[in-house]
Design a protein around this motif. Structure first.
Motif, short mmCIF file in Angstrom:
data_model
loop_
_atom_site.label_atom_id
_atom_site.label_comp_id
_atom_site.label_asym_id
_atom_site.label_seq_id
_atom_site.Cartn_x
_atom_site.Cartn_y
_atom_site.Cartn_z
N LYS A 154 0.86 -1.30 0.03
CA LYS A 154 -0.09 -0.04 -0.10
C LYS A 154 0.99 1.25 0.00
O LYS A 154 1.86 1.10 0.57
CB LYS A 154 -0.81 -0.06 1.20
N ILE A 155 0.39 2.38 -0.62
CA ILE A 155 1.08 3.66 -0.34
C ILE A 155 0.29 4.68 0.22
O ILE A 155 -1.13 4.52 0.05
CB ILE A 155 1.77 4.17 -1.65
N TYR A 156 0.59 5.58 1.07
CA TYR A 156 0.11 6.62 1.59
C TYR A 156 0.49 7.76 1.13
O TYR A 156 1.70 7.94 1.36
CB TYR A 156 0.24 6.52 3.18
N LEU A 157 -0.34 8.64 0.23
CA LEU A 157 0.19 9.80 -0.25
C LEU A 157 -0.26 11.04 0.65
O LEU A 157 -1.38 10.84 1.28
CB LEU A 157 -0.62 10.19 -1.59
N VAL B 194 5.64 4.31 1.73
CA VAL B 194 5.20 3.18 1.35
C VAL B 194 5.04 1.87 2.37
O VAL B 194 6.00 1.79 3.31
CB VAL B 194 6.50 2.58 0.32
N GLN B 195 4.23 0.97 2.22
CA GLN B 195 3.99 0.03 3.06
C GLN B 195 4.20 -1.30 2.33
O GLN B 195 3.61 -1.55 1.53
CB GLN B 195 2.49 -0.09 3.91
N PHE B 196 5.06 -2.26 3.07
CA PHE B 196 5.39 -3.55 2.30
C PHE B 196 4.60 -4.77 3.03
O PHE B 196 3.81 -4.36 3.84
CB PHE B 196 6.90 -3.72 2.52
N LYS B 197 4.78 -5.99 2.39
CA LYS B 197 3.84 -6.77 2.73
C LYS B 197 4.03 -7.45 4.25
O LYS B 197 3.34 -8.31 4.91
CB LYS B 197 3.86 -7.93 1.93
#
Ligand code: NAD
Ligand code: MG
Length: 385
Positions: free
Chosen positions: A171-174, A251-254
């Protein structure tokens, strides 16, 4: 880097264009100006040309051609006019990298032309990806062209992805500052003026993107821009309000780990990173001091009040020519707002109306985008009468 990169700046007289020139000036061992282009600001273009001595300049406004030509006649600088010339000049063999800093749909044709000629792209002109992301990214792959993001949020994500090639994004957080009207309700927004909308708390930018930041359309455009730059599914993109504009995105990784990129809000850093990639060049940009920012805070965006953000998420999900419709309607609406023809809240009304009215095309060609853009602007104008 051993050899200097030869740079074309499309839109050199704008906010990003001028900052790109400042970066080039501060890094003479790394960059040299090859081409400069402007829409109507002939005097600034002439001044920049005399200072940086590019190979060629283009003034899009053909009425100003003679003026530019006369004032540059004693220099060895080619002078061209018109939008077609911008698309031709970007293909010059001597250009290594093109900074796309034209605002709006107007930047699409020249960006496609540069990619077609195999030029590397430092992309500021987010509307290009919003309108025709599939076309642009497919062509870039075909031509072996890298698109380096200039937008600070996307640069942040790009920087967080360094060394993570084999690790998919969860997932990404803008992050979004929330703009000058953060926390305000519709009653307040009903009567805001363009002077208020043009006062951004953290960034100094061109008029269109500043209004887009006030309506949150800028974040909506960036959500779609991120989808195409990083090959994401709409479900993987989220927006968080971060009023201090220090964390530029996440950025969030798995495995649940999150990487964020931070620094003072200054576009010169992402511009330089895009131009120098994969290198980080030494800079004298002001450094962040934690004691000046004891609190970094986060909030949910208010998508009900700032409807443009919901409309952009919807356009992204519907896909096809819907983001193109949304973009053209928004360009017309912002321009009408800036010339006092509509009120702030009518910007979203106009965008929504066009999104409902224009015929949907699932797999648009370039010609379909051109026609959609044109048709939307006609309908948007009807809204004004
Ligand atoms: P700006 O209005 O300051 O400058 C726009 C430039 O494009 C000018 O040089 C102008 O001459 C040129 N231009 C405008 N219309 C044109 C046309 N029809 N044909 C040819 N040239 C034309 O805009 P800006 O703030 O520098 O933004 C440029 C792009 O970068 C936008 O897409 C914006 O969303 C994006 N961006 C800007 C910032 C910022 O800090 N300013 C940050 C991130 C992304
Ligand atoms: Mg941005």
């Amino acid at each position: 880097m051993k050899t200097r990169k030869h740079i074309a700046i499309l839109g050199s007289t704008g906010s990003i264009g001028q900052q790109a020139l400042e970066v080039i000036e501060s890094q003479p061992d790394h960059f040299v100006v090859e081409v400069l282009t402007a829409n109507g600001n002939a005097d600034l273009l002439i001044k920049q040309a005399i200072h940086f001595k590019p190979n060629a300049v283009v003034i899009a406004d053909e009425k100003k051609y003679q003026h530019v030509k006369n004032l540059l006649s004693k220099y060895d600088i080619k002078v061209f006019a018109g939008n077609e010339s911008i698309s031709q000049v970007v293909q010059m063999a001597s250009i290594d990298l093109v900074v796309t800093a034209i605002v709006g749909y107007a930047g699409l044709q020249s960006t496609l032309s540069a990619i077609n000629a195999g030029k590397q792209i430092a992309l500021a002109n987010k509307e290009t990806l919003v309108v025709a992301g599939e076309l642009v990214t497919t062509l870039a792959k075909e031509k072996g062209v890298n698109i380096y993001p200039v937008d600070s949020e996307h640069s942040a994500i790009f920087q967080c992805l360094a060394g993570e090639f084999h690790n998919p994004i969860e997932k990404i957080y803008l992050t979004a500052s929330g703009g000058p009207f953060r926390g305000k309700d519709s009653n307040f927004l009903a009567s805001v003026t363009k002077e208020q909308a043009l006062k951004h708390p953290n960034w100094s930018m061109g008029a269109k993107i500043t209004v887009d930041s006030a309506t949150l359309m800028n974040k909506g455009l960036e959500v779609i821009e991120a989808k195409w730059l990083f090959g994401l599914d709409p479900k993987q993109i989220d927006v968080v309000i971060h009023p201090q504009s220090i964390i530029h995105s996440i950025v969030q990784f798995k495995d649940g780990s999150m990487k964020a990129q931070m620094g003072l809000p200054d576009m010169k850093l992402p511009i330089q990173y895009a131009m120098a990639y994969p290198h980080r060049l030494a800079s004298s940009f002001p450094r962040f001091n934690f004691l000046d920012h004891p609190q970094l805070t986060f909030e949910q965006p208010d998508k009900k009040t700032f409807r443009n953000l919901s409309l952009a998420f919807e356009a992204m999900k519907v896909a096809g020519n819907m983001p193109c419709i949304m973009n053209a309607a928004n360009e017309e609406a912002v321009s009408a707002f800036l010339s006092d023809k509509i009120k702030f809240l009518q910007i979203s009304d106009m965008v929504e109306k066009c999104m409902k009215k224009i015929s949907f095309i699932n797999k648009p060609s370039y010609e379909d985008y051109v026609a959609t853009d044109r048709e939307t602007r006609v309908i948007a104008q009807e809204f004004l009468s």
